[in-house]
Design a protein around this motif. Structure first.
Motif, mmCIF file in Angstrom:
data_model
loop_
_atom_site.group_PDB
_atom_site.id
_atom_site.type_symbol
_atom_site.label_atom_id
_atom_site.label_comp_id
_atom_site.label_asym_id
_atom_site.label_seq_id
_atom_site.Cartn_x
_atom_site.Cartn_y
_atom_site.Cartn_z
ATOM 1 N N SER A 103 0.836 -1.196 0.000
ATOM 2 C CA SER A 103 0.000 0.000 0.000
ATOM 3 C C SER A 103 0.868 1.242 0.000
ATOM 4 N N ASN A 104 0.381 2.271 -0.685
ATOM 5 C CA ASN A 104 1.109 3.537 -0.697
ATOM 6 C C ASN A 104 1.061 4.246 0.643
ATOM 7 N N SER A 105 0.167 3.803 1.532
ATOM 8 C CA SER A 105 0.040 4.435 2.850
ATOM 9 C C SER A 105 0.986 3.814 3.879
ATOM 10 N N ILE A 106 1.790 2.827 3.451
ATOM 11 C CA ILE A 106 2.717 2.144 4.353
ATOM 12 C C ILE A 106 4.152 2.377 3.908
ATOM 13 N N GLU A 107 4.994 2.870 4.812
ATOM 14 C CA GLU A 107 6.416 3.051 4.535
ATOM 15 C C GLU A 107 7.214 2.038 5.353
ATOM 16 N N ILE A 108 8.076 1.300 4.689
ATOM 17 C CA ILE A 108 8.934 0.334 5.362
ATOM 18 C C ILE A 108 10.356 0.879 5.404
ATOM 19 N N SER A 109 10.920 0.932 6.596
ATOM 20 C CA SER A 109 12.314 1.342 6.763
ATOM 21 C C SER A 109 13.146 0.120 7.114
ATOM 22 N N GLY A 110 14.348 0.037 6.551
ATOM 23 C CA GLY A 110 15.205 -1.106 6.839
ATOM 24 C C GLY A 110 14.619 -2.389 6.303
ATOM 25 N N ASN A 111 14.700 -3.458 7.108
ATOM 26 C CA ASN A 111 14.232 -4.763 6.647
ATOM 27 C C ASN A 111 13.597 -5.558 7.795
ATOM 28 N N PRO A 112 12.483 -5.069 8.350
ATOM 29 C CA PRO A 112 11.818 -5.837 9.414
ATOM 30 C C PRO A 112 11.417 -7.214 8.900
ATOM 31 N N GLN A 113 11.528 -8.224 9.773
ATOM 32 C CA GLN A 113 11.363 -9.612 9.344
ATOM 33 C C GLN A 113 10.124 -10.265 9.951
ATOM 34 N N LEU A 114 9.482 -11.129 9.140
ATOM 35 C CA LEU A 114 8.427 -11.988 9.654
ATOM 36 C C LEU A 114 9.071 -13.124 10.444
ATOM 37 N N VAL A 115 8.583 -13.346 11.664
ATOM 38 C CA VAL A 115 9.116 -14.414 12.509
ATOM 39 C C VAL A 115 7.950 -15.135 13.189
ATOM 40 N N SER A 116 8.204 -16.332 13.658
ATOM 41 C CA SER A 116 7.181 -17.065 14.395
ATOM 42 C C SER A 116 7.159 -16.591 15.843
ATOM 43 N N SER A 117 6.007 -16.729 16.488
ATOM 44 C CA SER A 117 5.849 -16.373 17.893
ATOM 45 C C SER A 117 4.845 -17.335 18.515
ATOM 46 N N PRO A 118 4.675 -17.312 19.829
ATOM 47 C CA PRO A 118 3.686 -18.186 20.460
ATOM 48 C C PRO A 118 2.258 -17.890 20.030
ATOM 49 N N TYR A 119 2.049 -16.752 19.347
ATOM 50 C CA TYR A 119 0.695 -16.306 19.011
ATOM 51 C C TYR A 119 0.405 -16.356 17.516
ATOM 52 N N GLY A 120 1.421 -16.603 16.722
ATOM 53 C CA GLY A 120 1.312 -16.548 15.269
ATOM 54 C C GLY A 120 2.476 -15.755 14.722
ATOM 55 N N GLU A 121 2.436 -15.452 13.438
ATOM 56 C CA GLU A 121 3.535 -14.676 12.854
ATOM 57 C C GLU A 121 3.573 -13.274 13.442
ATOM 58 N N ALA A 122 4.782 -12.792 13.672
ATOM 59 C CA ALA A 122 5.000 -11.464 14.224
ATOM 60 C C ALA A 122 6.084 -10.780 13.399
ATOM 61 N N VAL A 123 6.460 -9.568 13.806
ATOM 62 C CA VAL A 123 7.477 -8.809 13.068
ATOM 63 C C VAL A 123 8.628 -8.464 14.008
ATOM 64 N N SER A 124 9.838 -8.768 13.552
ATOM 65 C CA SER A 124 11.054 -8.506 14.317
ATOM 66 C C SER A 124 11.730 -7.234 13.792
ATOM 67 N N PHE A 125 12.172 -6.376 14.724
ATOM 68 C CA PHE A 125 12.850 -5.119 14.415
ATOM 69 C C PHE A 125 14.268 -5.185 14.975
ATOM 70 N N ASP A 126 15.246 -4.701 14.206
ATOM 71 C CA ASP A 126 16.652 -4.912 14.570
ATOM 72 C C ASP A 126 17.244 -3.865 15.503
ATOM 73 N N GLY A 127 16.509 -2.801 15.825
ATOM 74 C CA GLY A 127 17.037 -1.776 16.715
ATOM 75 C C GLY A 127 18.001 -0.816 16.057
ATOM 76 N N VAL A 128 18.150 -0.926 14.731
ATOM 77 C CA VAL A 128 19.095 -0.061 13.992
ATOM 78 C C VAL A 128 18.364 0.825 12.988
ATOM 79 N N ASP A 129 17.608 0.199 12.071
ATOM 80 C CA ASP A 129 16.897 1.006 11.079
ATOM 81 C C ASP A 129 15.575 0.378 10.621
ATOM 82 N N ASP A 130 15.086 -0.631 11.345
ATOM 83 C CA ASP A 130 13.816 -1.277 10.979
ATOM 84 C C ASP A 130 12.628 -0.520 11.568
#
Length: 223
Positions: A43-70
């Protein structure tokens, strides 16, 4: 003529009832974001910075942020005109992370806004719920209320016209008086402050915004 007056009056009452019902429904609407769904969305209304990753979690897929530029930034302002609200988040802050971290920012970058923040020290973190409304600014923060990094948590920030309150895993941590007026403009960022400072290192599963003061018994469930 009398019949016409009665009909007009009835229609006016019916229209008022419908409009009031629509307004009630609008104020009762919750906003729920599962971060993995947002990351997948094109979507044009969403801006992604860096490279946040899809990861598994106890609740389903989640998003991991690297603390640098995600980060993920939405051109949305879900708090518009709300007199009060409850923001909940299920997330996991990581170890070896920066001290100051902005996890969620809604509103303007430097004007009216609210933030969910954490501070990481050694192997622990403590919560910071922040609100800015006109000339009033307040951070609910206590460095003694620490929690281990690397675990999943539910946090909540409850804002009313007269107070701010924070919770971690359903337990009230801090509450203070605060004069709050609705936030009318701005955007939403996950993983960083809107001006792209204070990056978050960790994983976010879900965020829910309720347009009222939610009772802790009705918070999202942390398994």
């Amino acid at each position: 003529m009398a019949k016409n007056s009665i009909s007009i009056t009835f229609l006016f009452i019916l229209l008022s009832f419908v409009l009031n019902g629509q307004n009630l429904k609008q104020t009762d609407v919750k906003t729920e974001w599962i971060l993995a769904n947002i990351l997948r969305e094109k979507s044009n209304s969403i801006e992604i910075s860096g490279n946040p990753q899809l990861v598994s979690s106890p609740y389903g897929e989640a998003v991991s942020f690297d603390g640098v530029d995600d980060a993920i930034i939405l051109n949305e302002m879900p708090l518009k005109s709300l007199q009060g609200f409850t923001v909940e988040m299920i997330f996991m802050p990581e170890t070896n992370a920066p001290f100051e971290q902005r996890v969620l920012h809604i509103g303007e970058s430097k004007a009216d806004r609210m933030l969910l923040e954490i501070r990481a020290v050694d192997s622990n973190w403590y919560f910071d719920g922040y609100a800015c409304s006109g000339l009033n600014k307040k951070a609910l923060i206590n460095e003694k209320l620490i929690h281990p990094l690397g675990e999943w948590y539910h946090v909540a920030f409850v804002v009313t016209p007269k107070s701010l309150t924070t919770y971690v895993n359903g337990k009230k941590e801090l509450t203070e008086e605060f004069s709050f007026l609705p936030i009318e403009t701005g955007q939403t960022s996950f993983g960083v402050r809107l001006n792209k400072v204070s990056w978050f290192k960790g994983t976010i599963y879900k965020i829910r915004i309720s347009p009222n003061q939610t009772n802790p018994k009705d918070f999202m469930i942390l398994k």
